[in-house]
Structure formats: structure tokens, C-alpha cells
Design an enzyme around this catalytic site. Structure first.
Site, PDB file in Angstrom:
ATOM      1  N   GLY A  17       0.818  -1.206   0.000  1.00 48.67           N
ATOM      2  CA  GLY A  17       0.000   0.000   0.000  1.00 48.67           C
ATOM      3  C   GLY A  17       0.853   1.257   0.000  1.00 48.67           C
ATOM      4  O   GLY A  17       1.819   1.361   0.763  1.00 48.67           O
ATOM      5  N   PHE A  20      -1.101   7.238   2.715  1.00 46.80           N
ATOM      6  CA  PHE A  20      -0.354   8.170   3.557  1.00 46.80           C
ATOM      7  C   PHE A  20       0.715   7.459   4.375  1.00 46.80           C
ATOM      8  O   PHE A  20       1.844   7.933   4.499  1.00 46.80           O
ATOM      9  CB  PHE A  20      -1.313   8.914   4.485  1.00 46.80           C
ATOM     10  CG  PHE A  20      -2.167   9.932   3.784  1.00 46.80           C
ATOM     11  CD1 PHE A  20      -1.623  11.104   3.302  1.00 46.80           C
ATOM     12  CD2 PHE A  20      -3.520   9.712   3.598  1.00 46.80           C
ATOM     13  CE1 PHE A  20      -2.393  12.043   2.649  1.00 46.80           C
ATOM     14  CE2 PHE A  20      -4.312  10.639   2.949  1.00 46.80           C
ATOM     15  CZ  PHE A  20      -3.755  11.804   2.466  1.00 46.80           C
ATOM     16  N   VAL A  85      -2.335  -7.892  -4.188  1.00 49.22           N
ATOM     17  CA  VAL A  85      -1.843  -8.836  -3.179  1.00 49.22           C
ATOM     18  C   VAL A  85      -2.936  -9.854  -2.893  1.00 49.22           C
ATOM     19  O   VAL A  85      -4.044  -9.491  -2.489  1.00 49.22           O
ATOM     20  CB  VAL A  85      -1.427  -8.100  -1.890  1.00 49.22           C
ATOM     21  CG1 VAL A  85      -1.078  -9.105  -0.792  1.00 49.22           C
ATOM     22  CG2 VAL A  85      -0.241  -7.180  -2.170  1.00 49.22           C
ATOM     23  N   GLU A 176     -18.614  17.359   3.683  1.00 49.01           N
ATOM     24  CA  GLU A 176     -17.930  18.097   2.628  1.00 49.01           C
ATOM     25  C   GLU A 176     -18.588  17.899   1.265  1.00 49.01           C
ATOM     26  O   GLU A 176     -18.765  18.854   0.498  1.00 49.01           O
ATOM     27  CB  GLU A 176     -16.452  17.693   2.602  1.00 49.01           C
ATOM     28  CG  GLU A 176     -15.697  18.222   3.809  1.00 49.01           C
ATOM     29  CD  GLU A 176     -14.304  17.643   3.982  1.00 49.01           C
ATOM     30  OE1 GLU A 176     -13.560  18.143   4.854  1.00 49.01           O
ATOM     31  OE2 GLU A 176     -13.959  16.696   3.254  1.00 49.01           O
ATOM     32  N   ASP A 306      -4.921   3.096   8.817  1.00 52.61           N
ATOM     33  CA  ASP A 306      -6.313   2.696   9.021  1.00 52.61           C
ATOM     34  C   ASP A 306      -6.467   1.220   9.345  1.00 52.61           C
ATOM     35  O   ASP A 306      -7.370   0.829  10.083  1.00 52.61           O
ATOM     36  CB  ASP A 306      -7.140   3.019   7.773  1.00 52.61           C
ATOM     37  CG  ASP A 306      -7.361   4.508   7.588  1.00 52.61           C
ATOM     38  OD1 ASP A 306      -6.920   5.289   8.459  1.00 52.61           O
ATOM     39  OD2 ASP A 306      -7.979   4.904   6.576  1.00 52.61           O
TER      40      ASP A 306
END
Length: 457
Positions: A17, A20, A85, A176, A306
């Protein structure tokens, strides 16, 4: 087979991954005596907090994405493989991917999160989500396609369903995108669709909790609700969408909102990787880790961001699923890996809360900082713009985003209203890239009763 990775005398750190956390960790290891291998199905880093702006035409998709290879150009210990993966095999220190097996000395899971539909099958089949750039582009195309259909239909109930938009989830993403859609309804759509009576278009924000922006301060929650009310968004609190089919979003067995457009932003699960010990997988499919992000039961496998569930006294439900957590964990893990290579004990991770923020619309945002500092309005909006602009990867992306924002601000317009690739639900794919079943017929049947719009009292 190690996918043609060069042999190295240094230990290999495989990172699954490049969000961030993965991006930050790979950068932090640039001077470490290791070989860094990043595996990701996409060849770009995606800035997820701005996906909603791609979905509503405020930004180009390539403004929030940056090629992984370009990010790490010049980092001699870095290698990238574009692959899915399939599973990990801790017994042999192997990652099984779509392009071959990759051996590791240390493995880091930085896979992020997937949409959580809470077992609501009809919503998983039919709702739009916004977790990736393809999701955002599909949502943008779908909304504008439905406006084109609304011009052609003579059935008033069908037209109403095509115009209505229901956003489920009162977190930052839901708030948002609701605010952005409301601004689009006011400033953009009347120019493109003067034949439609856009006063009939309704935007609903549905939240199961009694407040919006649950993790933020009461002041921010109240301000966000007030801003949305001013924009004409119908905020439904203490309300859950239980079913979505035949262009109806049901919040009870008989009460519904007619809509073809339901955006699901109500929850996330950790993006677990098959092959980990069953005892390591916890609530929301997150991976249990200790205070130095080591996966329970495995000595050389770590998880950050996360997907990692790190429980502390201050956070008994685990660290929040936020980008700053992933980045800080990546920085600490990089130092701990170097300590392990030197034979030293790793140090515990300590999270530093730098605050949180959410934008509602132009000149309207809420910001919470440590020590109960709260501000909103124009200053909060400028703060949000600055932080997100500086966090974007790449100078070009920052310049393009700034220009697009400036154009939208002074012109009250969003130029990216293109249906470049018409979206069909037959072609939709889930977060894992697997093709989903056909969602529903293109022309649903509409029942004139019960009433066209039913909302909670």
C-alpha cells in the site's frame, strides 16, 4: 520468484500500500540499510481527502494523484511493483501477488480502509461510494448523466428521483460532499440546465447519530449543521438508511426518499490481507498491533494507518482512522526498524493530536486544535485550504489545485463537468477491483403511491 527484484545484502522491507502511511514509511527509510519494496495495485499515490472535489468537478483527477515512481525517483534503495496482493504467508515470509511471490525480512501492512456497508446488501449493490479516483469519476459522471435524463423524462416522479441526491454519513466526507453539491446546485447547475427547475432538487445528508462530525467538538458540530442548513441541505439526524432499491432510499419499511443518487460515506473497514492469524483480526476487520505496530503473534510483520488497531488507555477503541495517525506511525516504525537492525529494543508509538478540520463550502469551514481551540468561517476555510494544499504531493499538483480553487472562488463555477466515460452500473467494481453484479435496470418502475418524498418528522 521475486518478481525480478535485485539481490541485496540488506534486509528487505516490503510495504503493501502506498497511501499516507506507506508513502511516509518508504520515504523515512531512504537512508536505512534496507531494500524497500512497495506493492500497490495503482501506480499512483491518491490524496483521498480531496476525492469529493473530483466527484463534484472542482478538481481534476490528476491534481490529487502522483506517480509512485516519480515520487521516489533518486531513492536508490526503493523498488515498486504494481500488483494485487492475494495473501501473505508468514510461515515462509512471502507475499503472494498477481505478478509473483515476494520474499521479505520485514512486512508492513499499509493497506488503508474499504467502505463498510454494515451488511446492507441492497446498498452495497446500488449505492455509489467515494474511496478511490475511479469511484469519484464514476460518481461525477453518474450525477451529470442523471441530469441529462431528467431533461428528457416526462414523468415528474422519475425526474424528482433523478435530481435528488442522498448522502449517507455525517463525518467529514459526508459533510464536505453535501456542501459541495449544494454550492454546485446554486452556482453551476442553473447555467448548464436552465430548462430544469432546480428548486425541486433536494440534497439530503442522513446521519444515524444525533450530531454531525462526531469526533469533533460540539462547537464544530453545531457550526457545520448551521452552515448546511443555510445552504439548503436537508440534514436528517438519528436516521438510518436501511435499504436502497428501485430508486428509493428507505429509512423505514414504508418511508423513503425517491432518488437515483445515493452516496454512501457512512463507515469504513480495515483493508485486511488474507493469511494473517485469525486472532490478529479484530472489529471492523482491522489488524491488532502492539505499541510499536507489530502484528499480534508475528515478530516481523507490522501494520500502520487505518488497517492497524492500536488500543491504548486513552483510545480503548483504537487509534482514529486519520492520515496524521498513519504518518506518525510510519515515522516511528521507520526508526524502530533501524533499532531492530541494530539489535535495540523498539520504542512505543505516542500519537500527537494536531487537530481536525472539515470544510462545508466556500468561506465556511470548522477547525479544532488542541487545548480546546476552535474557529470557523473564513479563517477556518483558509486554514483548511492551506493545510490540504501543502499536504498534496508534488509541486505541479499544488499549483493546479490552487489555480482551480481560485478560478472556482472568483468565478463561482466549476469547469470540470465532463462525462468523459459514461458510467454504467453493469461495469461497477468493488473496492477490491472485483466486478460486481448488475445493480438494477436502467429504467426502474415508479409507483405513484406512497407520496414522492417522505422524510422523518
Amino acid at each position: 520468484m521475486d518478481t525480478n527484484l535485485p539481490a541485496s545484502a540488506n534486509p528487505r522491507v516490503v510495504i503493501i500500500g502506498c497511501g499516507f502511511g506507506g508513502l511516509r514509511l518508504a520515504k523515512a527509510l531512504r537512508h536505512a540499510p534496507v531494500q524497500v519494496v512497495v506493492v500497490d495495485r495503482n501506480n499512483y499515490h491518491n490524496f483521498q481527502p480531496l476525492l469529493y472535489q473530483v466527484a463534484t468537478g472542482a478538481l481534476e483527477a490528476d491534481s490529487i494523484a502522483y506517480p509512485i515512481r516519480k515520487i521516489f525517483a533518486g531513492q536508490k534503495n526503493f523498488f515498486y511493483r504494481m500488483a494485487d496482493v492475494h495473501r501473505v504467508e508468514p510461515s515462509t515470509n512471502t507475499v503472494v501477488t498477481s505478478v509473483g511471490d515476494i520474499r521479505y525480512n520485514y512486512l508492513v501492512l499499509a493497506t488503508g480502509s474499504l467502505t463498510n456497508f454494515f451488511g446492507l446488501e441492497s446498498i452495497e449493490r446500488n449505492a455509489m461510494q467515494i474511496k478511490s479516483i475511479p469511484n469519484a469519476l464514476n460518481l461525477r459522471s453518474f450525477i451529470f448523466q442523471n441530469f441529462e435524463k431528467a431533461l428528457l423524462t416526462e414523468n415528474p416522479e422519475e425526474r424528482q428521483a433523478l435530481l435528488n441526491i442522498v448522502v449517507v454519513g455525517g463525518g467529514p466526507t459526508g459533510v464536505e460532499i453535501s456542501g459541495s453539491l449544494a454550492e454546485m446546485r446554486k452556482h453551476v447547475l442553473p447555467k448548464d440546465y436552465p430548462e430544469l427547475d432546480l428548486r425541486t432538487m433536494q440534497i439530503f445528508l442522513v446521519e444515524a447519530a444525533p450530531v454531525l462530525l462526531g469526533p469533533m467538538s460540539p462547537a464544530s458540530q453545531a457550526d457545520a449543521k448551521r452552515y448546511l442548513d443555510e445552504l439548503g441541505v436537508k440534514v436528517l439526524l438519528n436516521t438510518s438508511i436501511k435499504k436502497f432499491e428501485n430508486c428509493r432510499a428507505y429509512f423505514s419499511d414504508t418511508e423513503f426518499i425517491p432518488t437515483e443518487n445515493l452516496v454512501w460515506a457512512a463507515g469504513v473497514n480495515g483493508a485486511e490481507v488474507p493469511g494473517l492469524p485469525a486472532e490478529a483480526i479484530t472489529r471492523n476487520k482491522r489488524v491488532t498491533v502492539n505499541r510499536w505496530n507489530q502484528v499480534v503473534g508475528l515478530s516481523n510483520v507490522f501494520a500502520i494507518g487505518d488497517v492497524a488497531n492500536m488500543v491504548t488507555e486513552d483510545m480503548p477503541r483504537g487509534m482514529p482512522m486519520l492520515a496524521p495517525v498513519a504518518q506518525q506511525q510510519a515515522d516511528q516504525l521507520a526508526k524502530n526498524i533501524e533499532r531492530l537492525l541494530r539489535g535495540e529494543a523498539p520504542k512505543d508509538f505516542v500519537y500527537t493530536n494536531k487537530g481536525s478540520m472539515a470544510i462545508v463550502s466556500r468561506n465556511k469551514a470548522v477547525v479544532d486544535l488542541p487545548k480546546n481551540v476552535h474557529f470557523n468561517g473564513f479563517f477556518g476555510w483558509l486554514t483548511w485550504l492551506f493545510v490540504h494544499l501543502m499536504t498534496l504531493v508534488g509541486f505541479r499538483n499544488r499549483v493546479v489545485a490552487l489555480v482551480d480553487w481560485a478560478f472556482s472562488y472568483f468565478n463561482s463555477d466549476q469547469a470540470l463537468r465532463l462525462i468523459i466515460r459514461p458510467f454504467s452500473r453493469r461495469d461497477v467494481k468493488d473496492d477490491k477491483g472485483k466486478k460486481s453484479a448488475e445493480h438494477r435496470t436502467a429504467t426502474p418502475e415508479y409507483n405513484p403511491t406512497p407520496p414522492a418524498i417522505q422524510t422523518p418528522v
